[in-house]
Design a protein around this motif. Structure first.
Motif, PDB file in Angstrom:
ATOM      1  N   GLN A   1     -30.600  10.532  -0.508  1.00  0.00           N
ATOM      2  CA  GLN A   1     -29.901   9.499  -1.259  1.00  0.00           C
ATOM      3  C   GLN A   1     -28.515  10.018  -1.584  1.00  0.00           C
ATOM      4  O   GLN A   1     -28.352  11.196  -1.900  1.00  0.00           O
ATOM      5  CB  GLN A   1     -30.597   9.171  -2.572  1.00  0.00           C
ATOM      6  N   ALA A   2     -27.538   9.137  -1.504  1.00  0.00           N
ATOM      7  CA  ALA A   2     -26.177   9.498  -1.921  1.00  0.00           C
ATOM      8  C   ALA A   2     -25.535   8.274  -2.539  1.00  0.00           C
ATOM      9  O   ALA A   2     -25.730   7.153  -2.076  1.00  0.00           O
ATOM     10  CB  ALA A   2     -25.362   9.984  -0.728  1.00  0.00           C
ATOM     11  N   CYS A   3     -24.782   8.512  -3.574  1.00  0.00           N
ATOM     12  CA  CYS A   3     -24.091   7.435  -4.271  1.00  0.00           C
ATOM     13  C   CYS A   3     -22.654   7.875  -4.500  1.00  0.00           C
ATOM     14  O   CYS A   3     -22.405   9.017  -4.874  1.00  0.00           O
ATOM     15  CB  CYS A   3     -24.778   7.155  -5.594  1.00  0.00           C
ATOM     16  N   ASP A   4     -21.723   6.986  -4.245  1.00  0.00           N
ATOM     17  CA  ASP A   4     -20.309   7.275  -4.446  1.00  0.00           C
ATOM     18  C   ASP A   4     -19.715   6.064  -5.137  1.00  0.00           C
ATOM     19  O   ASP A   4     -19.986   4.925  -4.735  1.00  0.00           O
ATOM     20  CB  ASP A   4     -19.648   7.536  -3.088  1.00  0.00           C
ATOM     21  N   ARG A   5     -18.933   6.270  -6.158  1.00  0.00           N
ATOM     22  CA  ARG A   5     -18.346   5.136  -6.885  1.00  0.00           C
ATOM     23  C   ARG A   5     -16.998   5.538  -7.451  1.00  0.00           C
ATOM     24  O   ARG A   5     -16.722   6.718  -7.614  1.00  0.00           O
ATOM     25  CB  ARG A   5     -19.292   4.661  -7.983  1.00  0.00           C
ATOM     26  N   GLY A   6     -16.194   4.531  -7.739  1.00  0.00           N
ATOM     27  CA  GLY A   6     -14.902   4.836  -8.312  1.00  0.00           C
ATOM     28  C   GLY A   6     -14.164   3.598  -8.785  1.00  0.00           C
ATOM     29  O   GLY A   6     -14.628   2.472  -8.632  1.00  0.00           O
ATOM     30  N   ALA A   7     -13.001   3.819  -9.342  1.00  0.00           N
ATOM     31  CA  ALA A   7     -12.136   2.747  -9.833  1.00  0.00           C
ATOM     32  C   ALA A   7     -10.972   2.571  -8.868  1.00  0.00           C
ATOM     33  O   ALA A   7     -10.572   3.515  -8.190  1.00  0.00           O
ATOM     34  CB  ALA A   7     -11.620   3.092 -11.221  1.00  0.00           C
ATOM     35  N   GLY A   8     -10.452   1.365  -8.818  1.00  0.00           N
ATOM     36  CA  GLY A   8      -9.323   1.072  -7.938  1.00  0.00           C
ATOM     37  C   GLY A   8      -9.789   0.608  -6.577  1.00  0.00           C
ATOM     38  O   GLY A   8     -10.904   0.135  -6.403  1.00  0.00           O
ATOM     39  N   VAL A   9      -8.926   0.752  -5.603  1.00  0.00           N
ATOM     40  CA  VAL A   9      -9.227   0.359  -4.231  1.00  0.00           C
ATOM     41  C   VAL A   9     -10.107   1.448  -3.611  1.00  0.00           C
ATOM     42  O   VAL A   9      -9.842   2.629  -3.792  1.00  0.00           O
ATOM     43  CB  VAL A   9      -7.911   0.182  -3.430  1.00  0.00           C
ATOM     44  N   PRO A  10     -11.146   1.061  -2.863  1.00  0.00           N
ATOM     45  CA  PRO A  10     -12.017   2.088  -2.274  1.00  0.00           C
ATOM     46  C   PRO A  10     -11.313   2.891  -1.190  1.00  0.00           C
ATOM     47  O   PRO A  10     -10.299   2.448  -0.641  1.00  0.00           O
ATOM     48  CB  PRO A  10     -13.173   1.279  -1.683  1.00  0.00           C
ATOM     49  N   PRO A  11     -11.851   4.058  -0.844  1.00  0.00           N
ATOM     50  CA  PRO A  11     -11.296   4.821   0.272  1.00  0.00           C
ATOM     51  C   PRO A  11     -11.274   3.957   1.542  1.00  0.00           C
ATOM     52  O   PRO A  11     -12.093   3.046   1.685  1.00  0.00           O
ATOM     53  CB  PRO A  11     -12.276   5.994   0.421  1.00  0.00           C
ATOM     54  N   PRO A  12     -10.349   4.236   2.451  1.00  0.00           N
ATOM     55  CA  PRO A  12     -10.173   3.374   3.633  1.00  0.00           C
ATOM     56  C   PRO A  12     -11.444   3.112   4.434  1.00  0.00           C
ATOM     57  O   PRO A  12     -11.675   1.981   4.854  1.00  0.00           O
ATOM     58  CB  PRO A  12      -9.141   4.129   4.469  1.00  0.00           C
ATOM     59  N   TRP A  13     -12.292   4.128   4.663  1.00  0.00           N
ATOM     60  CA  TRP A  13     -13.481   3.902   5.490  1.00  0.00           C
ATOM     61  C   TRP A  13     -14.480   2.980   4.797  1.00  0.00           C
ATOM     62  O   TRP A  13     -15.152   2.199   5.458  1.00  0.00           O
ATOM     63  CB  TRP A  13     -14.137   5.224   5.890  1.00  0.00           C
TER      64      TRP A  13
ATOM     65  N   GLU B   1     -12.883  -0.631   4.934  1.00  0.00           N
ATOM     66  CA  GLU B   1     -13.032  -1.221   6.271  1.00  0.00           C
ATOM     67  C   GLU B   1     -14.443  -1.759   6.489  1.00  0.00           C
ATOM     68  O   GLU B   1     -14.620  -2.797   7.115  1.00  0.00           O
ATOM     69  CB  GLU B   1     -12.657  -0.216   7.364  1.00  0.00           C
ATOM     70  N   ARG B   2     -15.456  -1.070   5.981  1.00  0.00           N
ATOM     71  CA  ARG B   2     -16.832  -1.578   6.102  1.00  0.00           C
ATOM     72  C   ARG B   2     -17.008  -2.863   5.294  1.00  0.00           C
ATOM     73  O   ARG B   2     -17.689  -3.787   5.728  1.00  0.00           O
ATOM     74  CB  ARG B   2     -17.842  -0.512   5.660  1.00  0.00           C
ATOM     75  N   ILE B   3     -16.385  -2.936   4.115  1.00  0.00           N
ATOM     76  CA  ILE B   3     -16.457  -4.153   3.309  1.00  0.00           C
ATOM     77  C   ILE B   3     -15.755  -5.295   4.038  1.00  0.00           C
ATOM     78  O   ILE B   3     -16.281  -6.414   4.120  1.00  0.00           O
ATOM     79  CB  ILE B   3     -15.847  -3.923   1.909  1.00  0.00           C
ATOM     80  N   LEU B   4     -14.578  -5.026   4.590  1.00  0.00           N
ATOM     81  CA  LEU B   4     -13.848  -6.056   5.339  1.00  0.00           C
ATOM     82  C   LEU B   4     -14.644  -6.532   6.554  1.00  0.00           C
ATOM     83  O   LEU B   4     -14.673  -7.729   6.855  1.00  0.00           O
ATOM     84  CB  LEU B   4     -12.479  -5.532   5.778  1.00  0.00           C
ATOM     85  N   ALA B   5     -15.306  -5.610   7.247  1.00  0.00           N
ATOM     86  CA  ALA B   5     -16.097  -5.985   8.428  1.00  0.00           C
ATOM     87  C   ALA B   5     -17.268  -6.887   8.039  1.00  0.00           C
ATOM     88  O   ALA B   5     -17.611  -7.818   8.759  1.00  0.00           O
ATOM     89  CB  ALA B   5     -16.592  -4.732   9.145  1.00  0.00           C
TER      90      ALA B   5
ATOM     91  N   GLU C   1       4.446 -10.488   6.628  1.00  0.00           N
ATOM     92  CA  GLU C   1       3.223 -10.925   7.298  1.00  0.00           C
ATOM     93  C   GLU C   1       2.096 -11.327   6.360  1.00  0.00           C
ATOM     94  O   GLU C   1       1.068 -11.838   6.804  1.00  0.00           O
ATOM     95  CB  GLU C   1       2.713  -9.792   8.197  1.00  0.00           C
ATOM     96  N   GLY C   2       2.218 -11.059   5.072  1.00  0.00           N
ATOM     97  CA  GLY C   2       1.112 -11.264   4.148  1.00  0.00           C
ATOM     98  C   GLY C   2       0.288  -9.996   4.074  1.00  0.00           C
ATOM     99  O   GLY C   2       0.564  -9.014   4.762  1.00  0.00           O
ATOM    100  N   TYR C   3      -0.740 -10.010   3.230  1.00  0.00           N
ATOM    101  CA  TYR C   3      -1.571  -8.826   3.056  1.00  0.00           C
ATOM    102  C   TYR C   3      -3.031  -9.210   3.225  1.00  0.00           C
ATOM    103  O   TYR C   3      -3.476 -10.250   2.754  1.00  0.00           O
ATOM    104  CB  TYR C   3      -1.347  -8.206   1.670  1.00  0.00           C
ATOM    105  N   ARG C   4      -3.798  -8.366   3.891  1.00  0.00           N
ATOM    106  CA  ARG C   4      -5.222  -8.582   4.148  1.00  0.00           C
ATOM    107  C   ARG C   4      -6.013  -7.900   3.032  1.00  0.00           C
ATOM    108  O   ARG C   4      -6.048  -6.673   2.929  1.00  0.00           O
ATOM    109  CB  ARG C   4      -5.566  -7.993   5.508  1.00  0.00           C
ATOM    110  N   ALA C   5      -6.666  -8.704   2.198  1.00  0.00           N
ATOM    111  CA  ALA C   5      -7.439  -8.189   1.067  1.00  0.00           C
ATOM    112  C   ALA C   5      -8.907  -8.548   1.247  1.00  0.00           C
ATOM    113  O   ALA C   5      -9.245  -9.496   1.951  1.00  0.00           O
ATOM    114  CB  ALA C   5      -6.926  -8.798  -0.239  1.00  0.00           C
ATOM    115  N   THR C   6      -9.777  -7.774   0.601  1.00  0.00           N
ATOM    116  CA  THR C   6     -11.188  -8.159   0.554  1.00  0.00           C
ATOM    117  C   THR C   6     -11.289  -9.367  -0.379  1.00  0.00           C
ATOM    118  O   THR C   6     -10.392  -9.606  -1.200  1.00  0.00           O
ATOM    119  CB  THR C   6     -12.068  -7.014   0.018  1.00  0.00           C
ATOM    120  N   PRO C   7     -12.377 -10.154  -0.302  1.00  0.00           N
ATOM    121  CA  PRO C   7     -12.515 -11.288  -1.222  1.00  0.00           C
ATOM    122  C   PRO C   7     -12.451 -10.888  -2.701  1.00  0.00           C
ATOM    123  O   PRO C   7     -11.829 -11.583  -3.506  1.00  0.00           O
ATOM    124  CB  PRO C   7     -13.890 -11.866  -0.854  1.00  0.00           C
TER     125      PRO C   7
END
Length: 118
Positions: free
Chosen positions: A45-57, A60-64, A101-107
């Motif tokens: 088991q592994a858990c990672d959490r934080g404040a702000g924008v998540p790390p890029p990888w 990218e999984r959230i965007l996908a 061009e605008g910005y690509r954000a997660t919902p």
């Protein structure tokens, strides 16, 4: 800068029973993220959490999985440039590109930015 906390137990080579979950949410007016990895075959088991924008990888999984929201930047009806720089830490060149061009954000990021904009 994002605040981050990580917890983990044991180690597992990725297999077909491994599960990865990641998400974003707003808590107490602050953008937050978390990811959880586990395996039913091995004790892992592994858990990672934080404040702000998540790390890029993780982002990218959230965007996908959830898709992206195209946000106009600057001008009437656009996300303020100062807000975009504060949340994402964009360079001047990145801001110029986002303005054009605008910005690509997660919902979740799109909702957060829309609420934070004056």
């Amino acid at each position: 800068m994002a605040e981050q906390q990580m917890d983990g137990i044991a180690h597992c080579e990725p297999c077909e029973e491994c599960v990865q979950e990641e998400g974003q949410f707003v808590r107490d007016g602050e953008l937050r993220w978390e990811t959880y990895d586990s395996c039913t075959r091995y004790p892992f088991q592994a858990c990672d959490r934080g404040a702000g924008v998540p790390p890029p990888w993780i982002r990218e999984r959230i965007l996908a999985r959830e898709g992206s929201v195209h946000l106009p930047v600057g001008g009437p009806g656009g996300i303020p440039i100062a807000l975009l720089r504060r949340v994402y830490g964009l360079s001047i060149a990145e801001v110029v590109a986002a303005r054009a061009e605008g910005y690509r954000a997660t919902p979740v990021e799109a909702r957060y930015l829309a609420r934070a904009a004056p």
